[in-house]
Design an enzyme around this catalytic site. Structure first.
Site, short mmCIF file in Angstrom:
data_model
loop_
_atom_site.label_atom_id
_atom_site.label_comp_id
_atom_site.label_asym_id
_atom_site.label_seq_id
_atom_site.Cartn_x
_atom_site.Cartn_y
_atom_site.Cartn_z
CG ASP A 11 106.63 -63.05 -23.11
OD1 ASP A 11 107.53 -62.61 -23.85
OD2 ASP A 11 105.54 -63.44 -23.53
CG ASP A 130 104.94 -56.40 -31.28
OD1 ASP A 130 105.73 -57.30 -31.61
OD2 ASP A 130 104.89 -55.92 -30.13
#
Length: 278
Positions: A11, A130
Site C-alpha cells: 500500500d 472489497d
C-alpha cells in the site's frame, strides 16, 4: 496443476509503503522500491501496488514508483487505486505495470470494465472486490437511491435481499447494496481477467482469510481469484488454497515486517502438498 501464487501487497501513500488495520491507522513500512527488490530476491510470484492516496494530483507519485520498480525487478506488477479513465490505465501500463486493479470506478460504471478489457485485453484487467459481510436483516431497498445503478437491468441482476456479502468502496468507507458473488460473475462476463478479493472484515487483523467468502467467489467464476485480507500465519495461506480454492494468496503485514519470508511460505506450502514455484 497450475502453481499457486504468493503475492506481497504494498500500500503506497505519498511515495511510502504503509500498513493499517481495516484500512485505518496507517504506519510506515518502508520504501516501495526497496521492498520490491526484497520480494524479487525472495522470488515472490507477483507484486501488487495499491495507491491509497489515489488523488489526481498525486497520480505522478505512483507512476514514478512503478517506473522505478519496473526498471529493477522482473516479477509482474499489478497497480491499483484511483483509476478513473482509460488514460489512467494506459499511463500505468506505459510506466511498467503488467496489470491494473480497478474497484470504485467499476462500481460507478460497470461498463468501464468492458471498455478497458476491449482496449487493453482481459489479461491486464483485474477487478478488485472489497467485500463485507452483512447480517440477515440486510435489505438493499433500505439504501438511498443514489447508491444504486441507474441501469435497471444490472440492478435486477446484482441486488439480493438475502446477500451474505456486499461491496465496499472508497477504501472500505462506503457500502453498496450489490451482491459480491453476483458482481464477480458479472465482471467476468464483462471481461475482467482476474479477481482481487479482499475481505474488509479481515483486512489487517491477521485472523485468517474469509474462507466462506473466498470459496463462494472461487466456485462462482472461472477466472483466477486472489485471496486477500487477514493473513497472519503460514497456515492461513494454506487454508486459502486448500479450503477456499484461491489461485493466489496476497499478504502484506506478515511479509513487510519480516514475520515470515516468501521463501518460508512457499517451502511450508510445498510440504503441505500445495504446488508452488520455488
Amino acid at each position: 496443476m497450475l502453481a499457486k501464487r504468493i503475492i506481497p501487497c504494498l500500500d503506497v501513500k505519498d511515495g511510502r509503503v504503509v500498513k493499517g488495520v481495516n484500512f485505518l491507522n496507517l504506519r510506515d513500512a518502508g520504501d516501495p522500491v526497496e521492498n520490491a527488490l526484497y520480494y524479487d530476491e525472495e522470488e515472490a510470484d507477483e507484486l501488487v501496488f495499491l495507491d491509497v492516496t489515489a488523488s489526481h494530483e498525486k497520480r505522478k507519485i505512483i507512476i514514478d514508483v512503478v517506473e522505478r520498480t519496473a526498471s529493477v525487478v522482473f516479477m509482474p506488477l499489478t497497480v491499483g487505486g484511483g483509476i478513473k479513465t482509460l488514460d489512467d490505465i494506459r499511463d500505468l501500463l506505459n510506466a511498467g505495470a503488467d496489470k491494473v486493479s480497478i474497484n470504485t470506478t467499476a462500481v460507478k460504471d460497470p461498463y468501464f470494465i468492458q471498455k478497458a478489457s476491449t482496449r487493453f485485453g482481459s489479461q491486464c484487467i483485474v477487478i478488485a472486490i472489497d467485500a463485507k459481510r452483512v447480517d440477515k436483516a440486510f435489505n438493499p431497498k433500505a439504501y438511498p437511491p443514489e447508491t444504486w445503478f441507474g441501469d435497471s437491468e444490472l440492478s435486477d441482476v446484482l441486488y439480493r435481499e438475502n446477500s451474505r456479502f456486499v461491496l465496499s468502496t472508497h477504501g472500505g468507507r462506503l457500502m453498496r447494496p450489490i451482491d459480491a458473488i453476483a458482481w464477480a460473475k458479472k465482471m467476468e462476463e464483462f471481461g475482467a481477467g482476474e479477481i482481487l478479493l479482499t475481505s474488509m472484515d479481515r483486512d489487517g487483523t491477521k485472523e485468517g482469510y474469509d474462507i466462506e467468502l473466498t470459496r463462494a467467489i472461487s466456485e462462482a467464476v472461472s477466472i483466477p481469484v486472489i485471496a486477500s485480507g487477514g493473513a497472519g500465519t503460514l497456515e492461513h495461506l494454506y487454508e486459502a488454497f486448500a479450503f477456499a480454492k484461491a489461485d493466489a494468496a496476497l499478504a502484506a503485514s506478515i511479509f513487510h515486517f519480516r514475520e515470515y519470508s516468501v521463501r518460508e511460505a512457499k517451502e511450508f506450502l510445498r510440504q503441505k502438498g500445495i504446488s508452488v514455484r520455488l
